[in-house]
Design a protein around this motif. Structure first.
Motif: not given
Length: 325
Positions: A211-214, A237-242, A244-247
């Motif tokens: 997800p970070v790479y995307y 891609t089946g992911e999302g900008l949660t 936690a990911l944004a942080q």
């Protein structure tokens, strides 16, 4: 028409990059003693429109390597259709490649050749090792687009479409077996794995999740995206900008802090931009290896058809699965 420095227009820059048909370029610089150095290269690629960046690669065994490692400036010349003799001249070793040529001097006093389709004056931003090559990423300081028809190179010959090398009889046996030889999903999935494995290895080595790479590559390609748009694209891609990911992206120093809303525009930091470019270089090398049996027109057609498949899927959504036949 020419453009220089911070006034570079993205649309015109894209048009200049588009003049590169099959990778016939001459890259020039000068060595530590001031001598002009140049060679024919076919590894040119665009990296980013904002900032404007390009890349090319050089074999570690090249006699020109010390000059390009020592000098922080180079120029890439996209050759015009009538410049085959110039391409041959700069591909030879042990000759005075610049003999009899009229030249200008560009950024960093780098020699500039005339009569090209386009040329890009660059400051070396990054150097990466890629197997037996070094990948040079340059930030474009100035460029010229002369709109001459470009020199075409296919299958080892100029302006010729050469047949692909015959594949080993057993190499495609698994791909051709059972119904999968005609199942687009299987073929695309297998090709995707082959293309993506080197990128996954690069990310794993740096402790980066997919997800970070995307997100990094999305923001490199589209620096104007909002958090909501990134989330919608990640959903493919089946992911999302949660949250936690944004942080994580902010805490790692790769994305500038925002207000957390869907409308907030996300922007890469210089560290995030450098990381995205490094991963992009690995991805482009993987693409080159995976498509080595395709000529330019076949690769262009493949990409165009895949884009049509993607657009069709996005237009129909999930309805196609339940539509009556």
């Amino acid at each position: 028409m020419s453009q220089t420095g911070s006034g570079i227009d993205g649309k015109f820059f894209r048009s200049a990059l588009g003049s590169f048909a099959t990778g016939v370029t001459i890259v020039t610089t000068h060595d530590s003693e001031g001598g002009d150095v140049g060679l024919t290269a076919n590894s040119f690629n665009s990296v980013s429109l904002d900032p404007p960046m390009v890349l090319w690669s050089l074999a570690k065994t090249s006699g020109s390597m010390p000059a390009f490692m020592a000098n922080d400036h180079f120029a890439v010349h996209v050759l015009a259709a009538d410049q085959q003799p110039l391409s041959d001249q700069f591909a030879r070793r042990g000759t005075n490649k610049f003999a009899g040529l009229e030249m200008e001097r560009g950024v960093g006093n780098v020699p500039l050749l005339d009569g090209c389709s386009a040329r890009f004056q660059c400051r070396t931003a990054f150097r990466y090792e890629g197997g037996d090559h070094v990948i040079f990423v340059g930030e474009v300081q100035a460029f010229d687009h002369f709109d001459h028809p470009p020199l075409v190179f296919h299958g080892g010959k100029y302006a010729k479409m050469m047949p692909r090398a015959a594949a080993d009889a057993n190499s495609g046996e698994e791909v051709e077996s059972s119904f999968r030889k005609d199942f687009l999903g299987y073929l695309l999935g297998l090709a995707s794995i082959q293309l993506h494995n080197p990128v996954k290895a690069c990310c794993a080595q740096r402790g980066i999740s997919e997800p970070v790479y995307y997100v990094l590559t999305l923001l490199m390609a589209r620096p104007d995206l909002t958090a909501g748009q990134v989330n919608d694209l990640l959903a493919l891609t089946g992911e999302g900008l949660t949250p936690a990911l944004a942080q994580q992206l902010v805490d790692s120093g790769w994305v500038e802090p925002g207000d957390g809303s869907r409308e907030a525009r996300l922007k890469l930091t210089p560290q995030g931009c450098q990381l995205a470019i490094e991963i992009f270089a690995v991805a482009k090398a993987a693409e080159g290896a995976a498509t080595r049996l395709l000529d330019f027109e076949e690769l262009t057609l493949l990409k165009r058809l895949l884009k049509q498949v993607i657009r069709g899927s996005l237009a129909t959504g999930t309805e196609s699965a339940s539509s009556p036949q």
